[in-house]
Scaffold this motif. Structure first.
Motif, PDB file in Angstrom:
ATOM      1  N   ASP A  71       0.813  -1.216   0.000  1.00  0.00           N
ATOM      2  CA  ASP A  71       0.000   0.000   0.000  1.00  0.00           C
ATOM      3  C   ASP A  71       0.842   1.261   0.000  1.00  0.00           C
ATOM      4  O   ASP A  71       1.994   1.276   0.458  1.00  0.00           O
ATOM      5  N   CYS A  72       0.225   2.339  -0.478  1.00  0.00           N
ATOM      6  CA  CYS A  72       0.694   3.695  -0.180  1.00  0.00           C
ATOM      7  C   CYS A  72      -0.510   4.443   0.390  1.00  0.00           C
ATOM      8  O   CYS A  72      -1.641   4.259  -0.064  1.00  0.00           O
ATOM      9  N   VAL A  73      -0.248   5.255   1.406  1.00  0.00           N
ATOM     10  CA  VAL A  73      -1.325   5.829   2.213  1.00  0.00           C
ATOM     11  C   VAL A  73      -1.061   7.308   2.445  1.00  0.00           C
ATOM     12  O   VAL A  73       0.060   7.711   2.763  1.00  0.00           O
ATOM     13  N   CYS A  74      -2.112   8.117   2.303  1.00  0.00           N
ATOM     14  CA  CYS A  74      -2.018   9.535   2.642  1.00  0.00           C
ATOM     15  C   CYS A  74      -3.332   9.972   3.272  1.00  0.00           C
ATOM     16  O   CYS A  74      -4.324   9.237   3.261  1.00  0.00           O
ATOM     17  N   ILE A  75      -3.331  11.170   3.818  1.00  0.00           N
ATOM     18  CA  ILE A  75      -4.554  11.827   4.253  1.00  0.00           C
ATOM     19  C   ILE A  75      -5.040  12.693   3.107  1.00  0.00           C
ATOM     20  O   ILE A  75      -4.288  13.504   2.566  1.00  0.00           O
ATOM     21  N   LEU A  76      -6.297  12.495   2.707  1.00  0.00           N
ATOM     22  CA  LEU A  76      -6.830  13.232   1.563  1.00  0.00           C
ATOM     23  C   LEU A  76      -6.854  14.736   1.811  1.00  0.00           C
ATOM     24  O   LEU A  76      -7.270  15.184   2.881  1.00  0.00           O
ATOM     25  N   PRO A  77      -6.446  15.519   0.818  1.00  0.00           N
ATOM     26  CA  PRO A  77      -6.764  16.953   0.857  1.00  0.00           C
ATOM     27  C   PRO A  77      -8.250  17.129   0.572  1.00  0.00           C
ATOM     28  O   PRO A  77      -8.940  16.162   0.213  1.00  0.00           O
ATOM     29  N   PRO A  78      -8.805  18.339   0.700  1.00  0.00           N
ATOM     30  CA  PRO A  78     -10.237  18.529   0.429  1.00  0.00           C
ATOM     31  C   PRO A  78     -10.662  18.073  -0.965  1.00  0.00           C
ATOM     32  O   PRO A  78     -11.784  17.606  -1.155  1.00  0.00           O
ATOM     33  N   ARG A  79      -9.776  18.200  -1.934  1.00  0.00           N
ATOM     34  CA  ARG A  79     -10.076  17.737  -3.292  1.00  0.00           C
ATOM     35  C   ARG A  79      -8.833  17.078  -3.864  1.00  0.00           C
ATOM     36  O   ARG A  79      -7.716  17.575  -3.698  1.00  0.00           O
TER      37      ARG A  79
ATOM     38  N   SER B 284      -7.914  -0.262 -10.489  1.00  0.00           N
ATOM     39  CA  SER B 284      -7.054  -0.067  -9.310  1.00  0.00           C
ATOM     40  C   SER B 284      -7.881  -0.069  -8.037  1.00  0.00           C
ATOM     41  O   SER B 284      -8.993   0.458  -7.987  1.00  0.00           O
ATOM     42  N   ARG B 285      -7.325  -0.662  -6.985  1.00  0.00           N
ATOM     43  CA  ARG B 285      -7.980  -0.618  -5.670  1.00  0.00           C
ATOM     44  C   ARG B 285      -7.906   0.791  -5.112  1.00  0.00           C
ATOM     45  O   ARG B 285      -6.837   1.406  -5.077  1.00  0.00           O
ATOM     46  N   VAL B 286      -9.025   1.300  -4.667  1.00  0.00           N
ATOM     47  CA  VAL B 286      -9.107   2.627  -4.034  1.00  0.00           C
ATOM     48  C   VAL B 286      -9.892   2.458  -2.738  1.00  0.00           C
ATOM     49  O   VAL B 286     -11.104   2.230  -2.768  1.00  0.00           O
ATOM     50  N   SER B 287      -9.212   2.569  -1.619  1.00  0.00           N
ATOM     51  CA  SER B 287      -9.876   2.411  -0.329  1.00  0.00           C
ATOM     52  C   SER B 287      -9.874   3.733   0.422  1.00  0.00           C
ATOM     53  O   SER B 287      -8.880   4.473   0.411  1.00  0.00           O
ATOM     54  N   LEU B 288     -10.983   4.017   1.071  1.00  0.00           N
ATOM     55  CA  LEU B 288     -11.161   5.252   1.832  1.00  0.00           C
ATOM     56  C   LEU B 288     -11.519   4.881   3.259  1.00  0.00           C
ATOM     57  O   LEU B 288     -12.467   4.129   3.499  1.00  0.00           O
ATOM     58  N   TRP B 289     -10.740   5.412   4.204  1.00  0.00           N
ATOM     59  CA  TRP B 289     -10.976   5.094   5.606  1.00  0.00           C
ATOM     60  C   TRP B 289     -11.178   6.392   6.386  1.00  0.00           C
ATOM     61  O   TRP B 289     -10.235   7.153   6.603  1.00  0.00           O
ATOM     62  N   PRO B 290     -12.409   6.683   6.814  1.00  0.00           N
ATOM     63  CA  PRO B 290     -12.667   7.923   7.561  1.00  0.00           C
ATOM     64  C   PRO B 290     -12.114   7.819   8.979  1.00  0.00           C
ATOM     65  O   PRO B 290     -12.259   6.789   9.634  1.00  0.00           O
ATOM     66  N   LEU B 291     -11.496   8.886   9.442  1.00  0.00           N
ATOM     67  CA  LEU B 291     -10.992   8.922  10.811  1.00  0.00           C
ATOM     68  C   LEU B 291     -11.970   9.624  11.736  1.00  0.00           C
ATOM     69  O   LEU B 291     -11.665   9.890  12.894  1.00  0.00           O
TER      70      LEU B 291
ATOM     71  N   GLY C 145     -15.474  17.388   6.419  1.00  0.00           N
ATOM     72  CA  GLY C 145     -15.604  16.776   7.739  1.00  0.00           C
ATOM     73  C   GLY C 145     -14.270  16.302   8.256  1.00  0.00           C
ATOM     74  O   GLY C 145     -13.238  16.957   8.055  1.00  0.00           O
ATOM     75  N   ALA C 146     -14.279  15.160   8.896  1.00  0.00           N
ATOM     76  CA  ALA C 146     -13.065  14.622   9.500  1.00  0.00           C
ATOM     77  C   ALA C 146     -12.076  14.173   8.421  1.00  0.00           C
ATOM     78  O   ALA C 146     -12.464  13.926   7.269  1.00  0.00           O
ATOM     79  N   PRO C 147     -10.803  14.054   8.776  1.00  0.00           N
ATOM     80  CA  PRO C 147      -9.825  13.549   7.806  1.00  0.00           C
ATOM     81  C   PRO C 147     -10.184  12.148   7.322  1.00  0.00           C
ATOM     82  O   PRO C 147     -10.759  11.343   8.051  1.00  0.00           O
ATOM     83  N   VAL C 148      -9.825  11.877   6.078  1.00  0.00           N
ATOM     84  CA  VAL C 148     -10.062  10.571   5.460  1.00  0.00           C
ATOM     85  C   VAL C 148      -8.739  10.065   4.898  1.00  0.00           C
ATOM     86  O   VAL C 148      -8.036  10.795   4.183  1.00  0.00           O
ATOM     87  N   ALA C 149      -8.392   8.832   5.228  1.00  0.00           N
ATOM     88  CA  ALA C 149      -7.180   8.220   4.690  1.00  0.00           C
ATOM     89  C   ALA C 149      -7.480   7.578   3.345  1.00  0.00           C
ATOM     90  O   ALA C 149      -8.503   6.915   3.175  1.00  0.00           O
ATOM     91  N   LEU C 150      -6.579   7.789   2.390  1.00  0.00           N
ATOM     92  CA  LEU C 150      -6.664   7.162   1.077  1.00  0.00           C
ATOM     93  C   LEU C 150      -5.602   6.076   1.000  1.00  0.00           C
ATOM     94  O   LEU C 150      -4.424   6.326   1.244  1.00  0.00           O
ATOM     95  N   LEU C 151      -6.028   4.850   0.671  1.00  0.00           N
ATOM     96  CA  LEU C 151      -5.120   3.716   0.563  1.00  0.00           C
ATOM     97  C   LEU C 151      -5.168   3.188  -0.861  1.00  0.00           C
ATOM     98  O   LEU C 151      -6.230   2.811  -1.358  1.00  0.00           O
ATOM     99  N   LEU C 152      -4.007   3.168  -1.510  1.00  0.00           N
ATOM    100  CA  LEU C 152      -3.879   2.699  -2.883  1.00  0.00           C
ATOM    101  C   LEU C 152      -2.821   1.607  -2.947  1.00  0.00           C
ATOM    102  O   LEU C 152      -2.012   1.459  -2.025  1.00  0.00           O
ATOM    103  N   PRO C 153      -2.775   0.837  -4.031  1.00  0.00           N
ATOM    104  CA  PRO C 153      -1.678  -0.117  -4.203  1.00  0.00           C
ATOM    105  C   PRO C 153      -0.338   0.616  -4.215  1.00  0.00           C
ATOM    106  O   PRO C 153      -0.250   1.759  -4.673  1.00  0.00           O
TER     107      PRO C 153
END
Length: 230
Positions: free
Chosen positions: A133-141, A150-157, A199-207
């Motif tokens: 994986d590579c992981v970041c915190i999404l900017p607003p856009r 591609s796998r695109v996973s979103l994990w709300p914090l 809203g709250a930060p959301v983590a983006l997880l990609l391959p």
């Protein structure tokens, strides 16, 4: 201690190495993208084994071996407080315009969650890179180009709501939360995927092989520099 980072910091991007296992291909990839090198506590032993010398070693120094402590004595920056993780100490003190963290995914889940919390707290200009994986915190856009499927996973914090284009299962109008709806294992169905969240930060997880388009989408640029030979 190195002064805190600032948005206008100059120089090359920085790879911060943590104490979780890191393969040489991942470390080499990280240094190609972010050639400045730092270790968070026990990550110094990974660099010692690889024959690499960091510009700095930051942490409470409770995990580093005596051999690494002796080898890197001149670049040690101990921080005694126990209210933050070694990753947080290294990240907050970085002068780089953005950072790439390796050795923080794929081992202890509590360490990974702590990294996500630290990145979310300040919306850090940081991406974690691991074997899968590579992981970041999404900017607003965010708009990024990915291979179809591609796998695109979103994990709300925390509670968050967003909109998307280019995903097999759009997130429009879905109220997300860690104890409610989440967005794992979505897929791209268009060459371009756009995400907007409030809203709250959301983590983006990609391959992990999506690291280059992710950095491009985030506006991160590495300075040309030859990485140390591994």
């Amino acid at each position: 201690m190195t002064p805190p980072s600032c948005p206008g910091a100059a120089g090359p991007a920085e790879t911060i190495v943590g104490g979780a296992p890191v393969s040489m291909p991942i470390l080499n990839k990280a240094l190609t993208l972010a050639p400045r090198l730092a270790a968070a506590d026990g990550g110094a032993d990974t660099l010692l084994a690889a024959g690499l010398r960091p510009d700095r070693v930051v942490g409470d120094m409770d995990s580093i071996s005596p051999a690494a402590r002796a080898e890197f004595a001149e670049v040690m920056h101990p921080v005694a407080e126990q209210d933050s993780t070694d990753f947080a100490k290294a990240l907050r003190s970085s002068e780089a315009p953005w950072t790439l963290g390796v050795g923080f995914l794929g081992a202890r889940i509590d360490h990974t969650l702590a990294c996500l919390s630290e990145m979310a707290r300040g919306r850090a200009r940081c991406v974690l890179l691991g074997e899968a994986d590579c992981v970041c915190i999404l900017p607003p856009r965010l708009s990024l180009c990915l291979p179809l499927g591609s796998r695109v996973s979103l994990w709300p914090l925390g509670p968050a709501e967003g909109r998307s284009t280019g995903l097999e299962w759009p997130v429009d109008g879905i109220a997300m939360a860690p104890d409610g709806r989440i967005g794992t294992s979505n897929r791209s169905i268009s060459p371009e995927v756009t995400l907007r969240f409030e809203g709250a930060p959301v983590a983006l997880l990609l391959p992990s092989d999506a690291i280059a388009p992710l950095l491009e989408a985030l506006g991160f640029r590495s300075r040309p520099s030859a990485p140390p030979a591994l």
